[in-house]
Write a protein that holds these residues in place. Structure first.
Motif: not given
Ligand code: NAD
Length: 498
Positions: A302, A270, A402, A228-229, A268, A222, A224, A247, A430, A166, A404, A173
Motif C-alpha cells: 500500500c 495509496g 494504484e 464480507g458483505q 485503504a 470466503g 467479499g 473502492r 498514505l 487483504p 499494486f 495485516m
Molecule cells: P480488496 O479491497 O479487493 O479486498 C480486501 C478485503 O475486502 C478482502 O478480504 C476482500 O475479500 C474483501 N472484500 C472485497 N469486496 C468486499 C465487499 N463488497 N464487502 C466486504 N468485503 C469485501 O483489496 P486487496 O486486493 O485484497 O488488497 C489490496 C489493497 O489493499 C490495495 O488497495 C492496498 O493499497 C490496500 N492495502 C492498504 C493497506 C493500508 O494499511 N492502508 C495495507 C495493505 C493493503
C-alpha cells in the motif's frame, strides 16, 4: 535465520497439512452451505486447498458466538493482565510456528519466503506482543470537576469487531487488527482475503492453544461479496475494521450507513510520492531505497513508492542509478528460494491489471526505461520484473491510479512548490518520502505533504510505536501504536454526585 533451500521448502510444502475450514466458536467447521472455493498457489499453480466458502449464514453464526462471549465476559471482563498473558503466549506461538506460517504466506500469495520469514512473521508477532504489553499500562481519566462531582472517563471495548483484511501481508495485516482488538477485550470475526486464507485459519488454532476462550476469535474464509458483505451489513457488528482497496472501503461505509451505523475504520490504497531533491545526502542510497520502494513484495504494498519525483537537474543520473539497482538486486524468481527478492504476483487477475497499466503508460507516451513484460518460461508465469517509466506527467493513469505491482512512474520537477503540488495531486494520502540534506526544506516538505506517514532520507521507516494510516481516500483511523486502541474502544463519561 533458516538454512532451508528451495527444495527443502518445496518438500515441506508437499507434506504440509493445510487447514481449510472456517473457525467458528472454537471449532473448525465447513461452511453451512457446504460450498468451497479452490485456493491455487501463484508459486507453481498447485491447488493448495478447497477452502470453506463462507456466506451470510456463517457470518451470523460467528457474530453470534462473538456476541455471546463478549456478553458473558470470559474475555471482555478479564483483568488486562490476564488478557495480556494469553496474547503474549499467542505471540510466542506465532514465533514458534513462524516457518510454517511463512510458508503458508508464500504458497498462498507468492511473496519471497525470505521476506515472509524476516518481515511478515516478526511483524505479526510484534503487533500482538506490543498490544498485549501495553494493555496493563494504560490508565483512564478523572475529569477536572467541581468538588461535588466525580467525573470518570473510561474506555470500554466496543463489543463485536469484524476485521476484513487483504492478501498482500495476510497475517501481518490481521495481527495489526487482532492485537489491539483483543487486548482491549473485544470479540472478533476475522475475514482473510479469498486469495490468502491459510495463515489466518492456522492462527485460529494457535489462539486457542494460547488460551483464548472459544468464540472470542472466529475466522471466516470466503469472498467479499458473500461473507464480507455478511459482516459489513450485519446489524450486530459494532465496529468494522478494514485494510484493502479504496473502492471496497467506500462500499463498506455505505453498508454501515444503510445498516446499524457500525463504526468503520479503513486502511485503504495509496499512490505514494518519493521526492528526491538534488541535494539528497547520498544519491546512491536514495536510488537503492527508491528501487526497494517499488520492488519489495512485487510492488504489492500500500505504501509502495510508485511515484518517483526527481529534481530535473539530477533526473537522468538518478533514474540510471535506480534502473541499475533494480536490475542488480530485484530480479524476480522462485518465491520458495530464500535468495529471491521479488516473487510472483498474487494471481492472473492481478497480472492482467499490472500489464494493463504498463500498456497504458506506453500508450500515454511515457518512456519505458526498464522491464515492461512478464518473464517468459517462469515456474508460475506470474513473474513481472520491475518496470520503470520516465517522462511521466502527473495526469497520466500510471501517475494517478494504484497499480499494486512493480511499476515505477518517474516525474521530473524544478521547484519545491511544484514538487509539493505534484505530490499532493492524488486522491490518496498514505505515505510520502523526501530526500534532502537541507533540514528546513525537509521540515517544510513534511508539513506540506498530505500523508499519514512522511519519511525523511529513508523510505518505509516505522514500527509499532508510531501510528500508521492515511489522509484523504487512503482511509481513516490508525493502526499500530496506542492510537490504534481508539478504534477498538468507546469512551464513557460517568458522573457521580458526591
Ligand atoms: P480488496 O479491497 O479487493 O479486498 C480486501 C478485503 O475486502 C478482502 O478480504 C476482500 O475479500 C474483501 N472484500 C472485497 N469486496 C468486499 C465487499 N463488497 N464487502 C466486504 N468485503 C469485501 O483489496 P486487496 O486486493 O485484497 O488488497 C489490496 C489493497 O489493499 C490495495 O488497495 C492496498 O493499497 C490496500 N492495502 C492498504 C493497506 C493500508 O494499511 N492502508 C495495507 C495493505 C493493503
Amino acid at each position: 535465520m533458516t538454512t532451508m533451500t528451495a527444495s527443502d521448502w518445496r518438500a515441506r510444502a508437499d507434506s504440509q497439512e493445510l487447514v481449510s475450514q472456517a473457525f467458528i466458536d472454537g471449532s473448525y467447521t465447513p461452511a453451512r452451505s457446504g460450498e468451497t472455493f479452490d485456493d491455487y498457489s501463484p508459486v507453481d499453480g498447485r491447488l493448495l486447498a478447497r477452502v470453506a466458502s463462507c456466506d451470510v449464514e456463517d457470518a451470523d453464526l460467528a457474530v453470534a458466538a462473538a456476541r455471546r462471549t463478549f456478553a458473558e465476559g470470559c474475555w471482555s471482563r478479564q483483568a488486562p493482565s490476564a488478557r495480556q498473558a494469553v496474547l503474549l503466549r499467542l505471540a510466542a506461538l506465532i514465533e514458534a510456528n513462524s516457518e510454517e506460517l511463512a510458508m503458508l504466506e508464500t504458497l498462498d500469495m507468492g511473496k519471497p519466503i525470505g521476506d515472509a520469514l524476516s518481515v511478515d512473521l516478526p511483524a505479526a508477532a510484534r503487533a500482538i506482543r506490543w498490544s498485549a504489553e501495553a494493555i496493563d499500562k494504560i490508565y483512564d481519566e478523572v475529569a477536572p470537576t467541581p468538588e461535588d462531582q466525580l467525573g470518570l472517563v473510561t474506555r470500554e471495548p466496543v463489543g463485536v469487531v469484524a476485521a476484513i483484511v487483504p492478501w498482500n501481508f495476510p497475517l501481518m495485516m490481521a495481527c495489526w487488527k487482532l492485537g489491539p482488538a483483543l487486548a482491549t477485550g473485544n470479540s472478533v470475526v476475522l475475514k482473510p482475503s479469498e486469495k490468502s486464507p491459510l495463515s489466518a485459519l492456522r492462527l485460529a488454532a494457535l489462539a486457542v492453544e494460547a488460551g483464548l476462550p472459544a468464540g472470542v476469535l472466529n475466522v471466516l474464509p470466503g469472498f467479499g461479496h458473500k461473507v464480507g458483505q455478511g459482516l459489513s451489513r450485519h446489524d450486530d457488528v459494532d465496529t468494522l475494521v478494514f485494510t484493502g482497496s479504496t473502492r471496497v472501503g467506500r462500499r463498506l461505509m455505505v453498508d454501515a450507513g444503510e445498516t446499524n451505523m457500525k463504526r468503520v475504520w479503513l486502511e485503504a490504497g495509496g499512490k505514494s510520492p518519493n521526492i528526491v531533491f538534488a541535494d539528497a545526502p547520498d544519491l546512491e542510497e536514495a536510488a537503492e531505497a527508491a528501487a526497494a520502494a517499488i520492488a519489495f513484495n512485487q510492488g504489492e504494498v500500500c505504501t509502495a513508492g510508485t511515484r518517483l519525483l526527481v529534481e530535473n537537474s539530477i533526473r537522468e543520473e538518478f533514474v540510471s542509478r535506480v534502473v541499475a539497482a533494480l536490475e542488480h538486486h530485484w530480479v524476480p524468481g522462485d518465491p520458495l528460494d530464500p535468495t529471491t527478492r521479488v516473487g510472483a504476483l498474487v494471481d492472473g487477475t492481478q497480472m492482467e491489471t499490472v500489464l494493463g497499466f504498463i500498456e497504458s503508460g506506453k500508450a500515454e507516451g511515457a518512456s519505458l526505461r526498464l522491464g515492461g513484460a512478464p518473464l517468459s518460461g517462469s515456474l508460475c508465469g506470474l513473474l513481472v520484473p520491475p518496470t520503470v517509466f520516465d517522462d511521466v506527467t502527473p495526469k497520466m493513469r500510471i501517475a494517478q491510479e494504484e497499480i499494486f505491482g512493480p511499476v515505477l512512474s518517474v516525474i521530473g520537477f524544478d521547484e519545491f512548490d511544484e514538487a509539493m503540488t505534484i505530490a499532493n495531486d492524488t486522491i490518496y494520502g498514505l505515505a510520502a518520502a523526501v530526500w534532502t540534506r537541507d533540514l528546513s526544506k525537509a521540515h517544510r516538505a513534511a508539513r506540506a505533504l498530505r500523508a499519514g506517514s512522511v519519511w525523511v532520507n529513508q523510505y518505509d521507516g516505522g514500527d509499532m510505536t508510531a501510528p500508521f494510516g492515511g489522509f484523504k481516500q487512503s482511509g481513516n483511523g490508525r493502526d499500530k501504536s496506542l492510537h490504534a486502541f481508539d478504534k477498538y474502544t468507546e469512551l464513557k463519561a460517568t458522573w457521580i454526585k458526591i
